[in-house]
Structure formats: C-alpha cells, structure tokens
Design a protein around this motif. Structure first.
Motif, short mmCIF file in Angstrom:
data_model
loop_
_atom_site.label_atom_id
_atom_site.label_comp_id
_atom_site.label_asym_id
_atom_site.label_seq_id
_atom_site.Cartn_x
_atom_site.Cartn_y
_atom_site.Cartn_z
N LYS A 112 0.86 -1.19 0.00
CA LYS A 112 0.00 0.00 0.00
C LYS A 112 0.89 1.23 0.00
CE LYS A 112 -3.50 2.43 2.61
NZ LYS A 112 -3.84 2.79 3.95
N LYS A 122 -5.06 -5.84 5.89
CA LYS A 122 -4.67 -5.11 7.11
C LYS A 122 -3.16 -4.98 7.20
CE LYS A 122 -8.59 -6.37 10.02
NZ LYS A 122 -8.95 -6.97 11.31
N LYS A 123 -2.72 -3.88 7.81
CA LYS A 123 -1.28 -3.60 7.86
C LYS A 123 -0.58 -4.50 8.88
CE LYS A 123 1.82 0.28 8.91
NZ LYS A 123 1.98 1.73 8.82
N HIS A 161 -7.62 -1.97 11.23
CA HIS A 161 -6.69 -1.91 10.09
C HIS A 161 -5.29 -2.46 10.37
CE1 HIS A 161 -6.55 2.01 12.15
NE2 HIS A 161 -5.26 1.95 11.89
N VAL A 216 -9.84 7.59 -3.83
CA VAL A 216 -9.14 7.56 -2.53
C VAL A 216 -9.16 8.94 -1.89
CG1 VAL A 216 -7.56 5.71 -3.25
CG2 VAL A 216 -6.87 8.10 -3.54
N THR A 217 -8.91 8.95 -0.59
CA THR A 217 -8.60 10.23 0.07
C THR A 217 -7.13 10.14 0.49
OG1 THR A 217 -9.21 9.43 2.25
CG2 THR A 217 -10.92 10.56 0.99
N THR A 224 -7.10 17.31 3.10
CA THR A 224 -7.42 16.00 2.53
C THR A 224 -7.77 16.16 1.06
OG1 THR A 224 -8.22 15.19 4.65
CG2 THR A 224 -8.93 13.98 2.73
N ASP A 253 -1.60 9.80 4.13
CA ASP A 253 -2.27 8.53 4.44
C ASP A 253 -3.39 8.31 3.44
OD1 ASP A 253 -0.92 7.54 6.65
OD2 ASP A 253 -1.91 9.00 7.95
N THR A 255 -6.67 6.36 2.00
CA THR A 255 -7.81 5.47 2.31
C THR A 255 -8.63 5.29 1.04
OG1 THR A 255 -7.90 6.51 4.48
CG2 THR A 255 -9.78 5.15 3.88
N ILE A 257 -11.93 4.85 -0.80
CA ILE A 257 -13.34 5.04 -0.42
C ILE A 257 -14.31 4.36 -1.38
CG2 ILE A 257 -13.08 7.05 1.08
CD1 ILE A 257 -13.79 8.84 -1.20
#
Ligand code: BTN
Length: 259
Positions: A112, A122-123, A161, A216-217, A224, A253, A255, A257
């Motif tokens: 990612k 998940k990280k 996450h 994505v954000t 953002t 970062d 995410t 969406i």
C-alpha cells in the motif's frame, strides 16, 4: 532474547546483515543506525532490537510493539543514487519484504502506498526510510522495518486496520527464520538498487498494489485530497486525478473510499 550469533547463524547474504548489532531494548533502531551511519559504518550493517522505547513511525508518529513478539530492525545502505532516485528505495524495501512474507506465510501479500505491507487487507508491516544526502548523491539511507509477527493484541482503535502474521495464520511464527528470509530478499534485490535498476521493482510493487483506479482520500498536513488514484510517477509519487486536475503527492495517508 536473540544473540547476535543466533541471528547470524545460517544467514547467507553478501551485503545485508554482514554486520549486526543486537539489543534487548533500545530507543529506536533507526536512531541507532543513524548514529552508526554518521560514524561511517559500512553498508549492510543491521541494528536489531526486541523492544523500542521510542519507536518511530511515519509522519512523526510512534511505532508501538510488544516486547520479544515482533521484528524491529534497521539496515544501513549506501547505494550510489542521485537525490531524485532515493524515493524509489521504499519500493525496493517493500517488494523485498513482501516476497519474504509470501514465501513464509503462503498468503498473498499486498503493498500500500507509500510503504505499508498488508495481509488480508490489514497492515502488518511499516517501513520508515531516513535518508542523508551529500551534495548531489545519497550518503546513506536507513531502512527501518517494523513487522507485527507474534503479537496478538492490538489497541481497539487499531484492530480494524492492523494485524500480525500470527493473527492471520492462527499460529506462532519463528521470528529468526522470518528475519533471515527478509535479509536474504533485501540482499538479493540490492544489486538492482546499486545499479539504479528500479523497473523490475516498480513493476512488482505495482502488481502488488490494488488501489489504482479506485477513488481515494489522501490526508496530508491538515488537508485531505480526494480523487482517483491513477498510479505512480517515475520518482514514486502518487498521481491523483482530482476535480481540479492531476496532483502528485509524496506523503500522506491513503484510504480507499470506492473501488
Ligand atoms: C510506519 O509508520 O508505518 C513506519 C513504521 C516503521 C517502524 C520501524 S520499527 C524499526 C525501525 N525503528 C524505528 O524507530 N522505526 C522503524
């Protein structure tokens, strides 16, 4: 606690891990590696610790890790790269670790942007690169790696996450074997890095990243950005198509969406 001899025993590498510094507890393996690098220590030297009191994460965050459960280490590298190529080192580290984790767990391992490794979405691993430059070239890079290996409990706010290898596999994992597998992969791919050959690394990283084409954000420094993640540019920046045109981001970062 592992001894230096144990961690070196059976390790077959030519650069990475040729010198090893092993601690039961330390402030941060990255901080220690930086001090060693400043004294001129040779590349490939690795600082390993079973615990950190001031583990560093990206964007000024902390990296928390239970004692003797996980892998916390930093490797000092001195590839002859120009300043604008050094952003690519993160992809080298991520691909090497992803390969090692895949061999070890037989699970699919995703990357990612910019430098996380995911198991089942998940990280489980974070990478922190800290670079020092000469006039035009990189002087040294500290590749700091934190992997959640046998830790089973996480803070409630992280559980959605974050994960560990043992949570995903349902069993404990041999940390020493995993550590050596990672050093071996870092060592094998390092020849490409030293020669400035990043295309193979880039391709593999792209194939392991599932967010391209998604909306994505990107949260960065109080703002953002929202848009479609198009891909990476040649120096590793993330290209986002926003309502105001294309933007390239180098930190933040992400995410997803909507896919
Ligand atoms: C991230 O924020 O995702 C990066 C985390 C990197 C943590 C590792 S743990 C070993 C090394 N030493 C540190 O202080 N940080 C890195």
């Amino acid at each position: 606690m592992y001894s230096k001899e144990e961690l070196l025993n059976g390790l077959k590498t030519s650069v990475v891990g040729t010198k090893m510094f092993v601690f039961e507890s330390i402030d941060s393996t990255n901080a220690c590696a930086k001090t060693l690098a400043e004294t001129g220590i040779e590349e490939g030297s690795v600082v390993f610790s079973d615990y950190q009191t001031q583990g560093r994460g990206r964007l000024g965050r902390s990296w928390l890790s239970q004692r003797e459960k996980n892998l916390l280490f930093s490797c000092i590298l001195r590839p002859p790269l120009l300043k604008d190529q050094t952003g690519l080192l993160t992809f080298y580290a991520a691909v090497s670790i992803a390969r090692a984790l895949e061999t070890f767990t037989k699970l699919k391992v995703d990357c990612k942007w910019p430098n996380d490794i995911l198991l089942n979405g998940k990280k489980c691993c974070g990478i922190l690169l800290e670079n020092s430059f000469g006039k035009e070239q990189l002087d040294y890079s500290i590749v700091g790696v934190g992997i959640n290996v046998n830790q089973r409990e996480f803070q409630d706010d992280l559980l959605s996450h974050a994960t560990s290898i043992s949570r995903e596999l349902g069993k404990e994992v041999d940390r020493k074997k995993l550590f050596q597998t990672i050093l071996r992969e870092l060592d094998l791919l390092y020849d490409d890095v030293r020669n400035g050959r990043f295309s193979r690394i880039f391709l593999e990283w792209n194939n392991r990243c599932s967010m391209f084409g998604s909306t994505v954000t990107v949260a960065r420094e109080g703002t953002t950005l929202i848009g479609k993640a198009l891909g990476l540019n040649s120096d590793g920046g993330l290209v986002i198509e926003t309502p105001n045109g294309k933007e390239i981001v180098y930190a933040g970062d992400v995410t997803v969406i909507s896919v």
